[in-house]
Design a protein around this motif. Structure first.
Motif, PDB file in Angstrom:
ATOM      1  N   ASP A 473      27.416  45.140  57.301  1.00 19.48           N
ATOM      2  CA  ASP A 473      27.243  43.686  58.020  1.00 19.48           C
ATOM      3  C   ASP A 473      28.779  42.846  57.625  1.00 19.48           C
ATOM      4  N   TYR A 474      29.565  43.449  56.952  1.00 25.18           N
ATOM      5  CA  TYR A 474      30.842  42.636  56.429  1.00 25.18           C
ATOM      6  C   TYR A 474      32.172  43.876  57.055  1.00 25.18           C
ATOM      7  N   PRO A 475      32.109  44.226  58.123  1.00 24.47           N
ATOM      8  CA  PRO A 475      33.291  45.270  58.657  1.00 24.47           C
ATOM      9  C   PRO A 475      34.603  44.815  58.136  1.00 24.47           C
ATOM     10  N   LEU A 476      34.902  43.400  58.217  1.00 25.84           N
ATOM     11  CA  LEU A 476      36.265  43.048  57.906  1.00 25.84           C
ATOM     12  C   LEU A 476      36.416  42.600  56.572  1.00 25.84           C
ATOM     13  N   ALA A 477      35.637  42.800  55.626  1.00 24.11           N
ATOM     14  CA  ALA A 477      35.709  42.014  54.110  1.00 24.11           C
ATOM     15  C   ALA A 477      36.193  43.428  53.376  1.00 24.11           C
ATOM     16  N   ASP A 478      36.686  42.949  52.381  1.00 26.09           N
ATOM     17  CA  ASP A 478      36.980  43.887  51.440  1.00 26.09           C
ATOM     18  C   ASP A 478      36.175  43.571  49.843  1.00 26.09           C
ATOM     19  N   ASP A 479      35.667  44.635  49.325  1.00 23.22           N
ATOM     20  CA  ASP A 479      34.996  44.790  48.132  1.00 23.22           C
ATOM     21  C   ASP A 479      36.065  45.197  46.903  1.00 23.22           C
ATOM     22  N   MET A 480      35.587  45.131  45.660  1.00 24.96           N
ATOM     23  CA  MET A 480      36.873  45.522  44.678  1.00 24.96           C
ATOM     24  C   MET A 480      37.462  46.729  44.906  1.00 24.96           C
ATOM     25  N   LEU A 481      36.647  47.911  45.307  1.00 23.66           N
ATOM     26  CA  LEU A 481      36.910  49.295  45.490  1.00 23.66           C
ATOM     27  C   LEU A 481      38.004  49.367  46.390  1.00 23.66           C
ATOM     28  N   SER A 482      37.560  48.727  47.570  1.00 18.15           N
ATOM     29  CA  SER A 482      38.533  48.879  48.845  1.00 18.15           C
ATOM     30  C   SER A 482      39.752  48.008  48.479  1.00 18.15           C
ATOM     31  N   ALA A 483      39.656  47.014  48.021  1.00 17.56           N
ATOM     32  CA  ALA A 483      40.921  46.047  47.652  1.00 17.56           C
ATOM     33  C   ALA A 483      41.824  46.738  46.590  1.00 17.56           C
ATOM     34  N   ILE A 484      41.144  47.477  45.648  1.00 20.40           N
ATOM     35  CA  ILE A 484      42.176  48.240  44.670  1.00 20.40           C
ATOM     36  C   ILE A 484      42.789  49.482  45.417  1.00 20.40           C
ATOM     37  N   ARG A 485      42.108  50.020  46.282  1.00 21.06           N
ATOM     38  CA  ARG A 485      42.426  51.173  47.000  1.00 21.06           C
ATOM     39  C   ARG A 485      44.088  50.787  47.750  1.00 21.06           C
TER      40      ARG A 485
END
Ligand code: GLC
Length: 660
Positions: A473-485
């Motif tokens: 539901d949040y295709p443009l968002a970053d979670d911690m995992l994607s942000a670290i990557r």
């Protein structure tokens, strides 16, 4: 008139008269009102506009007037009903989307707004009055798919940056206007006294002065000059004392002296009014004047504070709107029948579903004299005044082509990311802390919320509770995992484990453990006494995951996503660094901007956040000898190692009995 109606007219008439108190303020009331400050108002009345409004009101039927005072939810009203019943306003409650579609496109929102607007402009009234749509855009336009969501207010409070608040308010207004909507039910200016409250995260701070500064900045940022196509009207809420209820119970009893009401709970309103706010939403809570030992009952029936103080002494000339079916909590009222609330000074009634019955019962109350026509005319005048001030009478509020880009514009995402970085509060940074992390580090990321955007969003995120949603539901968002990557350089790597079961930490440079609350809103987020404020008691899985990686010779950085300060001594003890990240929204890169060094290897952005509330030093602060671990305003910088010794861990499972 049937007997029943006659009897009710008599009964309610006595209430009506009692409430109206004959109009003139009694000596005590006048004294009480004068306790409040006199405020400057930036939006003066325009005599020509006032004359035009008076002429329109004079030409309206009673049913048209009551229709104008009615606000219905989009799930319970069609555009044709808006036309037929002369409705003045609609809203979308949390989780209400066009055609019930969670991922409705911006175009769907615009189409529905346009249909309602056009319907309101095709009534059989002498002068057509445009309908106005209100929405809870409380951390960005959070009901709409693919929208940049900003940190909730608690994180913004930690940033201590009024200028940032003004920018976020304007970006939010642009998002709201891009969907054809012109009214946002924000800002909340609650000054929370007890973090048990499920709406603590909607509060900026327990510091009234900061809340006042933020209120001015937010209202000015959101409303601008009232007529620009990228501004909306704001709704300062919830008047008054919502954050001061006993034991933080949502919609509970605020026990405060009048002086505390003025000095602690009112500054946000002073700021909003000085910023020219055009609507005020009333609080579900009740007020008991502990100075006089006098219960005043539910705020929605409090004529002295709504009419004598807010409208009289403080000079508010906009719309006072009720909360969602809130009038039903006033003694003697139902959600469709509450002359007490209207006579107390509420101008628009948020009666989401049963609006037809409300109209019928209120028309009858005016016909029987329970509600004087003068009160109705005042309410309608205020509604028309705000609509006229915003240009709603002069042109369609529909957005220009391309406005959809405002939902997740570069400016919105960059500002969201900036706000996240500024909101982070470093509570512990011991000698073994690995912060700031190198971009070529080998990271183990742990925690149930570390790969879920929903852990960062809290309530009021696509749905009312922020639940029933996932990362899709949040295709443009970053979670911690994607942000670290996205942050690691080629030499770096990140492995993820929700619970760290069977994971050997050896070989990693650092472990990041994410602790998180499940999303909640309003009463569903209350921590009811005698439950404790200990995070590990409510979320043992976080402590279990931490225990699996802590004390193994690899430094541990804990990051907590929470809508409130919590008792976390056990988690802090088992971490080498501890960061309060609140509910940061969609832009988690703002977190890694601070946790990691800059791309050039130099230190990244430093921590700027400082606690907006005291941080609990006990599971049951209400009865503890040492209730506070860190005072409001506390926050470390990277250069300052904290040398925080081992904290006491109280084993309290349930808080002791407390005198009600
Ligand atoms: C809710 C909230 C209020 C919100 C309104 C409309 O119950 O108390 O903050 O604006 O209903 O959703």
């Amino acid at each position: 008139m049937k007997n029943g109606q006659l009897f009710r007219a008599f009964l309610l008439g006595s209430i009506g008269v009692g409430l109206l108190g004959g109009g003139a303020l009694s000596g005590l009331q006048a004294k009480a009102a004068s306790d409040w400050p006199e405020l400057a108002h930036p939006v003066a009345k325009d005599p020509a506009m006032e004359a035009r409004i008076a002429e329109i009101v004079a030409g309206m039927t009673l049913r048209q007037k009551i229709g104008q005072m009615t606000q219905a939810d989009i799930r319970s009203v069609t555009p044709d009903q808006v036309r037929k019943h002369y409705l003045g306003s609609i809203l979308n409650g949390g989780g209400a989307w066009p055609s019930g579609k969670k991922q409705a496109a911006v175009a769907d929102w615009v189409a529905l707004a346009d249909a309602h607007y056009k319907a309101s402009m095709t009534t059989d009234m002498k002068v057509k009055i445009p309908v106005i749509w209100g929405t809870d855009a409380v951390h960005g336009h959070n009901n709409v798919f693919r929208t940049t969501l900003f940190p909730h207010n608690i994180g913004l409070g930690a940033a201590h940056d009024p200028q940032l608040i003004g920018r976020i308010a304007h970006l939010t207004a642009k998002q709201v206007r891009a969907t054809g909507i012109t009214w946002a039910f924000a800002p909340t200016v609650a000054v929370v006294q007890n973090p048990r409250w499920g709406r603590t995260y909607e509060s900026y701070s327990s510091d009234p002065a900061l809340v006042r500064q933020y209120a001015i900045a937010f209202v000015k940022g959101m409303q601008g000059n009232l007529t620009a196509p990228d501004t909306t009207i704001a709704s300062v809420k919830h008047f008054i004392g919502d954050g001061g209820t006993w034991l933080g119970k949502d919609q509970g009893e605020t026990r405060a002296t009048r002086d505390q009401l003025i000095r602690t709970h009112a500054p946000g309103y002073f700021g909003a009014l000085e910023g020219g706010v055009q609507t005020v939403m009333i609080s579900y809570s009740s007020w008991t004047d502990t100075g006089m030992g006098k219960p005043h009952g539910k705020m929605h029936g409090n004529r002295e504070l709504i009419t004598d103080v807010l409208k009289g002494r403080l000079g508010f000339d906009g719309i006072v709107v009720s909360d969602w079916n809130a009038v039903e909590q006033v003694a003697g009222c139902t959600r469709t029948h509450c002359p007490q609330a209207i006579n107390a000074g509420i101008d628009m009634i948020m009666v989401p579903d049963d609006w037809k019955q409300f109209i019928e019962e209120t028309v009858a109350d005016v016909q029987t004299g329970v509600i004087p026509m003068s009160r109705i005319d005042d309410a309608v005048t205020r509604i028309l005044r705000v609509k006229m001030r915003t240009g709603l009478f002069d042109r369609s509020p529909m957005p220009a082509a391309g406005a959809e880009a405002d939902m997740a514009s570069d400016a919105a995402r960059a500002t969201g990311r900036e706000a996240v970085s500024k909101s982070l509060v470093l509570l512990k940074n011991n000698a073994r802390s690995p912060l700031p992390l190198k971009r070529d580090a080998k990271i183990l990321l742990v925690g149930k919320g570390a790969d879920k955007v929903t852990a960062q969003l809290g309530g009021w995120s696509l749905t009312w509770q922020g639940d029933e949603t996932d990362d899709s539901d949040y295709p443009l968002a970053d979670d911690m995992l994607s942000a670290i990557r996205k942050t690691l350089s080629d030499g770096g790597k990140v492995d993820f484990s929700a619970d760290a079961v069977g994971v050997d930490v050896k070989g990693y440079d650092a472990v990041i453990v994410v602790h998180s609350e499940r999303p909640y809103a309003e009463m569903k987020g209350d921590i009811l006494y005698p439950d404790t404020l200990r995070h590990s008691a409510r979320y043992p899985e976080d402590r279990a995951a931490l225990d699996r990686v802590s004390g193994k010779g690899v430094p541990v950085v804990s990051v907590l996503f929470s809508g409130r300060p919590v008792y976390a001594n056990d988690l802090i003890n088992r971490s080498d660094a501890f960061v309060a990240a609140w509910l940061p929204g969609t832009e988690a890169l703002g977190i890694t901007d601070v946790l990691f060094r800059g791309a050039d290897g130099r230190k990244g952005a430093d921590f700027k956040g400082r606690l907006p509330f005291d941080w609990p030093g006990a599971s049951c602060p209400e009865t503890a000898r040492k209730p506070v671990l860190f005072r409001r305003g506390y926050g470390l910088k990277l250069a300052k190692k904290s040398g925080l010794g081992r904290l006491p861990e109280d084993g309290v499972a349930t808080c002791p009995a407390i005198a009600e």
